[in-house]
Motif scaffolding. Structure first.
Motif, PDB file in Angstrom:
ATOM      1  N   ARG A  66       0.852  -1.192   0.000  1.00 13.44           N
ATOM      2  CA  ARG A  66       0.000   0.000   0.000  1.00 13.44           C
ATOM      3  C   ARG A  66       0.881   1.233   0.000  1.00 13.44           C
ATOM      4  NH1 ARG A  66      -5.371  -0.184   3.416  1.00 13.44           N
ATOM      5  NH2 ARG A  66      -6.058  -2.288   2.943  1.00 13.44           N
ATOM      6  N   LYS A  68       0.534   5.783  -0.563  1.00 19.32           N
ATOM      7  CA  LYS A  68      -0.341   6.941  -0.711  1.00 19.32           C
ATOM      8  C   LYS A  68      -0.414   7.326  -2.191  1.00 19.32           C
ATOM      9  CE  LYS A  68      -1.549   8.033   3.509  1.00 19.32           C
ATOM     10  NZ  LYS A  68      -2.949   8.030   3.912  1.00 19.32           N
ATOM     11  N   TRP A  69      -1.556   7.790  -2.604  1.00 12.84           N
ATOM     12  CA  TRP A  69      -1.787   8.230  -3.975  1.00 12.84           C
ATOM     13  C   TRP A  69      -0.738   9.262  -4.378  1.00 12.84           C
ATOM     14  CZ3 TRP A  69      -3.275  13.110  -5.796  1.00 12.84           C
ATOM     15  CH2 TRP A  69      -3.722  13.155  -7.115  1.00 12.84           C
ATOM     16  N   ARG A  70      -0.427  10.152  -3.478  1.00 11.44           N
ATOM     17  CA  ARG A  70       0.526  11.229  -3.740  1.00 11.44           C
ATOM     18  C   ARG A  70       1.920  10.675  -4.082  1.00 11.44           C
ATOM     19  NH1 ARG A  70       0.544  15.539  -5.951  1.00 11.44           N
ATOM     20  NH2 ARG A  70      -1.388  16.103  -4.979  1.00 11.44           N
ATOM     21  N   THR A  71       2.283   9.528  -3.520  1.00 12.70           N
ATOM     22  CA  THR A  71       3.579   8.912  -3.812  1.00 12.70           C
ATOM     23  C   THR A  71       3.697   8.592  -5.297  1.00 12.70           C
ATOM     24  OG1 THR A  71       3.652   7.935  -1.599  1.00 12.70           O
ATOM     25  CG2 THR A  71       5.118   6.992  -3.250  1.00 12.70           C
ATOM     26  N   LEU A 104      -7.607   1.655  -6.223  1.00 12.36           N
ATOM     27  CA  LEU A 104      -7.761   2.859  -5.419  1.00 12.36           C
ATOM     28  C   LEU A 104      -8.529   2.507  -4.149  1.00 12.36           C
ATOM     29  CD1 LEU A 104      -8.698   5.312  -8.302  1.00 12.36           C
ATOM     30  CD2 LEU A 104      -6.450   4.948  -7.275  1.00 12.36           C
ATOM     31  N   GLU A 106      -9.646   3.860   0.108  1.00 16.18           N
ATOM     32  CA  GLU A 106     -10.049   5.065   0.839  1.00 16.18           C
ATOM     33  C   GLU A 106      -8.825   5.756   1.421  1.00 16.18           C
ATOM     34  OE1 GLU A 106     -12.890   3.848   3.747  1.00 16.18           O
ATOM     35  OE2 GLU A 106     -14.354   3.245   2.247  1.00 16.18           O
ATOM     36  N   ASP A 107      -9.023   6.962   1.918  1.00 17.71           N
ATOM     37  CA  ASP A 107      -7.958   7.747   2.562  1.00 17.71           C
ATOM     38  C   ASP A 107      -6.762   7.984   1.640  1.00 17.71           C
ATOM     39  OD1 ASP A 107      -9.457   7.875   4.926  1.00 17.71           O
ATOM     40  OD2 ASP A 107      -8.651   5.947   5.601  1.00 17.71           O
ATOM     41  N   ASP A 108      -7.018   8.168   0.338  1.00 16.64           N
ATOM     42  CA  ASP A 108      -5.963   8.455  -0.636  1.00 16.64           C
ATOM     43  C   ASP A 108      -4.880   7.381  -0.682  1.00 16.64           C
ATOM     44  OD1 ASP A 108      -7.170  10.777  -1.523  1.00 16.64           O
ATOM     45  OD2 ASP A 108      -6.157  12.022  -0.018  1.00 16.64           O
ATOM     46  N   GLU A 109      -5.248   6.140  -0.385  1.00 18.90           N
ATOM     47  CA  GLU A 109      -4.294   5.054  -0.467  1.00 18.90           C
ATOM     48  C   GLU A 109      -4.543   4.253  -1.743  1.00 18.90           C
ATOM     49  OE1 GLU A 109      -2.451   3.602   3.623  1.00 18.90           O
ATOM     50  OE2 GLU A 109      -4.413   2.737   3.190  1.00 18.90           O
ATOM     51  N   VAL A 110      -3.495   3.585  -2.174  1.00 19.47           N
ATOM     52  CA  VAL A 110      -3.552   2.755  -3.369  1.00 19.47           C
ATOM     53  C   VAL A 110      -2.904   1.409  -3.034  1.00 19.47           C
ATOM     54  CG1 VAL A 110      -2.884   2.564  -5.796  1.00 19.47           C
ATOM     55  CG2 VAL A 110      -3.320   4.810  -4.818  1.00 19.47           C
TER      56      VAL A 110
END
Length: 117
Positions: A66, A68-71, A104, A106-110
Protein backbone atom coordinates in the motif's frame (compact mmCIF):
# COMPACT_ATOMS: atom_id res chain seq x y z
CA UNK A 1 6.16 9.71 -71.18
CA UNK A 2 6.95 11.34 -67.84
CA UNK A 3 10.30 10.53 -66.27
CA UNK A 4 10.01 8.53 -63.04
CA UNK A 5 11.79 9.93 -59.99
CA UNK A 6 12.92 8.52 -56.64
CA UNK A 7 10.28 9.11 -53.95
CA UNK A 8 12.99 10.18 -51.49
CA UNK A 9 15.61 12.25 -53.29
CA UNK A 10 13.84 13.01 -56.58
CA UNK A 11 16.65 11.68 -58.78
CA UNK A 12 15.63 10.06 -62.10
CA UNK A 13 15.05 6.30 -61.87
CA UNK A 14 16.58 3.72 -64.18
CA UNK A 15 15.69 0.06 -64.36
CA UNK A 16 12.46 -1.74 -63.62
CA UNK A 17 9.16 -0.05 -64.44
CA UNK A 18 7.87 -0.45 -60.87
CA UNK A 19 11.03 0.88 -59.20
CA UNK A 20 10.30 3.64 -56.63
CA UNK A 21 13.73 4.40 -55.13
CA UNK A 22 17.18 4.83 -56.60
CA UNK A 23 18.86 2.70 -53.87
CA UNK A 24 18.39 1.05 -50.47
CA UNK A 25 19.50 4.19 -48.65
CA UNK A 26 16.69 6.26 -50.20
CA UNK A 27 14.16 3.49 -49.53
CA UNK A 28 15.18 3.32 -45.86
CA UNK A 29 15.24 7.08 -45.48
CA UNK A 30 11.77 7.45 -47.03
CA UNK A 31 10.22 4.69 -44.91
CA UNK A 32 11.88 5.86 -41.68
CA UNK A 33 10.58 9.38 -42.23
CA UNK A 34 7.07 8.12 -43.06
CA UNK A 35 6.97 5.74 -40.07
CA UNK A 36 8.32 8.42 -37.76
CA UNK A 37 5.43 10.72 -38.57
CA UNK A 38 2.86 7.92 -38.17
CA UNK A 39 4.17 6.49 -34.91
CA UNK A 40 4.88 9.62 -32.87
CA UNK A 41 1.70 9.14 -30.84
CA UNK A 42 2.47 5.45 -30.26
CA UNK A 43 5.97 6.28 -29.03
CA UNK A 44 4.53 8.81 -26.59
CA UNK A 45 1.97 6.34 -25.19
CA UNK A 46 4.53 3.52 -24.94
CA UNK A 47 6.91 5.83 -23.12
CA UNK A 48 4.22 6.72 -20.56
CA UNK A 49 3.29 3.05 -20.09
CA UNK A 50 6.95 2.05 -19.59
CA UNK A 51 7.42 4.81 -17.01
CA UNK A 52 4.23 3.77 -15.19
CA UNK A 53 5.37 0.13 -15.12
CA UNK A 54 8.82 1.08 -13.84
CA UNK A 55 7.26 3.11 -11.00
CA UNK A 56 4.91 0.29 -10.02
CA UNK A 57 7.74 -2.23 -10.17
CA UNK A 58 9.95 -0.11 -7.89
CA UNK A 59 7.17 0.40 -5.35
CA UNK A 60 5.99 -3.24 -5.32
CA UNK A 61 9.08 -5.33 -4.42
CA UNK A 62 7.12 -7.89 -2.40
CA UNK A 63 4.30 -8.33 -4.92
CA UNK A 64 1.73 -6.42 -2.84
CA UNK A 65 1.90 -3.16 -0.90
CA UNK A 66 0.00 0.00 0.00
CA UNK A 67 1.16 3.49 -0.80
CA UNK A 68 -0.34 6.94 -0.71
CA UNK A 69 -1.79 8.23 -3.97
CA UNK A 70 0.53 11.23 -3.74
CA UNK A 71 3.58 8.91 -3.81
CA UNK A 72 2.66 7.69 -7.28
CA UNK A 73 1.99 11.22 -8.51
CA UNK A 74 5.30 12.47 -7.10
CA UNK A 75 7.16 9.69 -8.94
CA UNK A 76 5.53 10.78 -12.22
CA UNK A 77 2.84 8.09 -12.51
CA UNK A 78 0.13 8.93 -15.07
CA UNK A 79 -3.23 7.45 -14.04
CA UNK A 80 -4.73 8.04 -17.50
CA UNK A 81 -2.70 5.27 -19.17
CA UNK A 82 -3.26 1.58 -18.42
CA UNK A 83 -3.01 -1.66 -20.38
CA UNK A 84 -5.85 -3.63 -18.75
CA UNK A 85 -8.69 -3.49 -16.25
CA UNK A 86 -10.01 -6.33 -14.11
CA UNK A 87 -13.18 -6.33 -12.06
CA UNK A 88 -13.74 -8.97 -9.39
CA UNK A 89 -17.08 -10.65 -8.75
CA UNK A 90 -17.58 -8.20 -5.86
CA UNK A 91 -17.17 -5.22 -8.17
CA UNK A 92 -13.65 -4.31 -7.04
CA UNK A 93 -11.76 -2.77 -9.94
CA UNK A 94 -8.04 -3.20 -10.58
CA UNK A 95 -6.20 -1.22 -13.25
CA UNK A 96 -3.06 -2.72 -14.74
CA UNK A 97 0.06 -1.52 -16.44
CA UNK A 98 1.34 -4.79 -17.88
CA UNK A 99 1.73 -7.21 -14.94
CA UNK A 100 1.58 -4.51 -12.23
CA UNK A 101 -1.78 -3.31 -11.03
CA UNK A 102 -3.38 -0.99 -8.54
CA UNK A 103 -6.67 -0.49 -6.80
CA UNK A 104 -7.76 2.86 -5.42
CA UNK A 105 -8.62 2.66 -1.71
CA UNK A 106 -10.05 5.06 0.84
CA UNK A 107 -7.96 7.75 2.56
CA UNK A 108 -5.96 8.46 -0.64
CA UNK A 109 -4.29 5.05 -0.47
CA UNK A 110 -3.55 2.75 -3.37
CA UNK A 111 -3.05 -1.02 -3.18
CA UNK A 112 -0.28 -2.11 -5.54
CA UNK A 113 -0.05 -5.70 -6.75
CA UNK A 114 1.91 -7.83 -9.16
CA UNK A 115 -0.11 -10.25 -11.27
CA UNK A 116 1.11 -13.83 -10.99
CA UNK A 117 1.90 -15.93 -14.03
Amino acid sequence: MEERRCLDCGEPLRGRADKKFCDDSCRSSYNNRRNSEDSGYLRKVNSILKRNRKILEALTPEGKTRVKWRTLVTEGFNFEYITDMYETGKGVQYRFCYEYGYMLLEDDEVLLIKRKG
